[in-house]
Every structure is written in C-alpha cells, then in structure tokens.
Design a protein around this motif. Structure first.
Motif, short mmCIF file in Angstrom:
data_model
loop_
_atom_site.label_atom_id
_atom_site.label_comp_id
_atom_site.label_asym_id
_atom_site.label_seq_id
_atom_site.Cartn_x
_atom_site.Cartn_y
_atom_site.Cartn_z
N SER A 1 -0.40 -12.23 -1.73
CA SER A 1 -1.54 -11.77 -0.91
C SER A 1 -1.10 -11.53 0.53
O SER A 1 -1.56 -10.58 1.18
CB SER A 1 -2.67 -12.82 -0.95
N GLY B 1 -1.20 -8.08 2.73
CA GLY B 1 -1.75 -8.02 4.08
C GLY B 1 -0.81 -7.33 5.05
O GLY B 1 -1.24 -6.51 5.88
N ARG C 1 -0.88 -3.63 4.36
CA ARG C 1 -2.12 -3.03 4.89
C ARG C 1 -2.01 -2.81 6.39
O ARG C 1 -2.44 -1.77 6.91
CB ARG C 1 -3.31 -3.94 4.57
N THR C 2 -1.41 -3.76 7.08
CA THR C 2 -1.26 -3.63 8.53
C THR C 2 -0.33 -2.47 8.87
O THR C 2 -0.63 -1.66 9.75
CB THR C 2 -0.69 -4.93 9.12
N GLU D 1 -1.98 0.85 7.79
CA GLU D 1 -3.32 1.01 8.34
C GLU D 1 -4.29 1.53 7.27
O GLU D 1 -5.06 2.48 7.47
CB GLU D 1 -3.31 1.95 9.56
N ASP D 2 -4.22 0.89 6.12
CA ASP D 2 -5.06 1.29 4.98
C ASP D 2 -5.20 0.06 4.08
O ASP D 2 -4.29 -0.76 3.98
CB ASP D 2 -4.41 2.44 4.20
N GLU D 3 -6.34 -0.06 3.42
CA GLU D 3 -6.56 -1.21 2.54
C GLU D 3 -5.63 -1.20 1.33
O GLU D 3 -5.36 -2.24 0.73
CB GLU D 3 -8.02 -1.24 2.07
N VAL E 1 -8.38 -2.22 -3.15
CA VAL E 1 -9.68 -2.81 -2.84
C VAL E 1 -10.28 -3.41 -4.11
O VAL E 1 -10.06 -2.90 -5.21
CB VAL E 1 -10.65 -1.77 -2.24
N THR F 1 -6.57 2.81 -3.18
CA THR F 1 -7.26 3.80 -2.34
C THR F 1 -6.59 5.16 -2.54
O THR F 1 -5.48 5.27 -3.06
CB THR F 1 -7.16 3.39 -0.87
#
Length: 306
Positions: free
Chosen positions: A38, A42, A45-46, A49-51, A54, A63
């Motif tokens: 996890s 994270g 994602r940082t 700049e996208d999830e 989801v 996504t």
C-alpha cells in the motif's frame, strides 16, 4: 536506481499492481507485506499525480491514466530484462534457462517430445514449462510472460516476430472396424456422420469449424467434444464416429490403435504452424538457439524413410 526522481524498482510494483488490481495478490507476488505494498502504491500515486487504482466495490479499478501507463511500463521492463540484465554469454551446455512455451498437446506429441530429448543431451540444465493455448495466450506473449508460442497462422500477433515452422494437412480418421465407411468418404457421408472434435478456451473454439462453415455453410454433427487433440483417436475406437485430425498426429496414433486414415472429402487448406516471440527477445541468443533446435527437429522428423 532513480530516473527523474522515480525509483525504477517501483515500476516492477506498478506492473504487478496493474495486472492484479489487488493489494493482497500484489503483495504475495512481490514478497512484501500488504502495508508495504500500500505504501508503494502511495508513492506511485504521488509521483504520477494520479490515483492509478481506485476502489470500486470490492475491486480496485485502474484509472484511464493507469491504463495508458500499462503498456509503456511493461515495454520498459521487458527491454531492461532482454537488453541489460540478460546474460550475453552463450553457453547452452551450462545454461539453467527455464523456457515457458504455449503449444498444443498435438505439437507436444509430434514434435516437442523429441525436441526436449535432444535438448536434454545438449543442454541438460535447460528446463521447460508447457502451457496449453487459451483465450489469454496472446496476452501472455505480449506481456513477456512466455518465451515462445507455436500456433496456427491465424493467431499471429502484429508487431511481434513470427517464423513458419512447418505446414500440416488434415485427414479423416475412423475406427478400423467401422462398418459404415469404405476406402473413401463423400462430402454427404462426412456431414451425416457423427463427429468427434476439439474445443479450446471458454468459447469452445473448434479446430476447423470456422473453415467448414465459411466454405460450405454447413455444420458437422458434433457428438463428442473433447479438450485436447490426443484424445481424439482414443475416442474413435469402437464407435461409428469420425474425426478430422492433423496428418502427423493421425499417423502417430495409427501405429498403436486400430484406426484407418482416409483423405478428407473436401480440400482443406494447409495449416501453417508458426513460432512467435516478443520483439524485445529477438536478439536473445538462447531463445534463438532454441528456435533453431526446434526447426532442426521438425526437418529430421519429416525426412523420408529410405
């Protein structure tokens, strides 16, 4: 290793995350804890700049941007594997290479049983895993999860190398004591008889059904559908049924079972069997060596007996 502030090790995790779409399964494959996995998600994602993934109900869904990333990420990893980390020393006798191949049981019987014997003598440390063709076979090759596919021409994949291995024709096979069949078959008799055929995958794709439908607009009377080519001949014995088989496989089984081989009542086009591999592996010396040994073997098998 970092590139533009991205830890390239994270790309391996991203590739698995996008394939599994599940934290638990990804953690198992990466030999990490769920909390660490996890945390990796994270960090990804940082950076992007996208999830990326989801939660939708009980599933994780990529996504649109993650779907765009999936192909390039896999290509980068394959390039690293084939061009940077792969050993360039070519020594088959000392190799411990493990090859994953997609091929049918028909090809295992008529070709690969002998290929593996020969390779064991030349490269005893080389090992194999044979995977049956399925609905996701092409995806496995595109993702670089198999080294080689040997499949009919219609399954060739655009943008990936392919080489014709050999051509095969089809014959009709019946039980030797079948009273309903003489020395030949008419098309009417062929269509009236009960047939045994092979179906693959979830959609039960049949071996020559598409061709018969396109050519004559008729269906065979299928009475038995089995899941591999090797059981066709065995299921014929003691029945009035008929099977349309690869000639090489029919000749192999006719040595051991009470069978008769007859010409088909219609001319079925020759079937080309092709070797396919991922374009990133085109220069891999061990894979090139394996393809050469397979070609040598089929040529020896097909030499006329004198």
């Amino acid at each position: 290793m970092r590139f533009h502030h991205l830890d390239l090790n994270l790309l391996v995790a991203l590739d698995v995350l996008l394939e599994e779409q599940n934290i638990t399964r990804t953690a198992e494959r990466l030999h990490m804890t769920q909390s660490a996995t996890s945390g990796v998600l994270g960090r990804l994602r940082t950076f992007f700049e996208d999830e990326l993934l989801v939660q939708v109900g009980r599933r994780m869904q990529p996504t649109p941007y993650a779907l765009e990333l999936a192909g390039p990420v896999r290509e980068v990893l394959l390039t690293i594997r084939s061009s940077i980390t792969a050993r360039r020393v070519f020594d088959p006798a000392a190799s411990k290479r493990h090859f994953r191949l997609v091929t049918s049981d028909y090809l295992i019987s008529v070709l690969f049983a002998q290929v593996i014997q020969r390779i064991h003598r030349q490269a005893p440390g080389v090992t194999f895993e044979m995977l049956s063709p399925g609905d996701n076979s092409s995806e496995l090759l595109i993702r670089g999860e198999v080294d080689l596919m040997i499949v009919p021409e219609r399954y060739r994949i655009d943008d990936h190398p392919a080489q014709l291995l050999f051509e095969e024709d089809h014959v009709c096979v019946v039980w030797r004591d079948n009273p309903e069949v003489g020395d030949s078959l008419s098309l009417e008799q062929y269509l009236a008889m009960g047939h045994i055929s092979v179906g693959f995958g979830r959609n039960r794709h049949l071996s020559i059904e598409d061709w018969i439908m396109n050519q004559y607009g008729v269906k065979r009377r299928l009475e038995v559908i089995t899941n591999d080519f090797n059981t066709l001949a065995q299921l014929l014995v003691g029945t009035p049924r008929l099977a349309t088989m690869h000639r090489r496989l029919a000749q192999l089984y006719a040595r051991y079972l009470p069978l008769r081989i007859l010409p088909t009542p219609m001319k079925i086009p020759l079937m080309g069997e092709y070797m396919l591999w991922h374009r990133s592996m085109d220069g891999d010396p061990m894979l090139k060596w394996l393809r050469g040994r397979i070609r040598d073997c089929i040529q020896d098998i097909d030499l006329p007996v004198t």
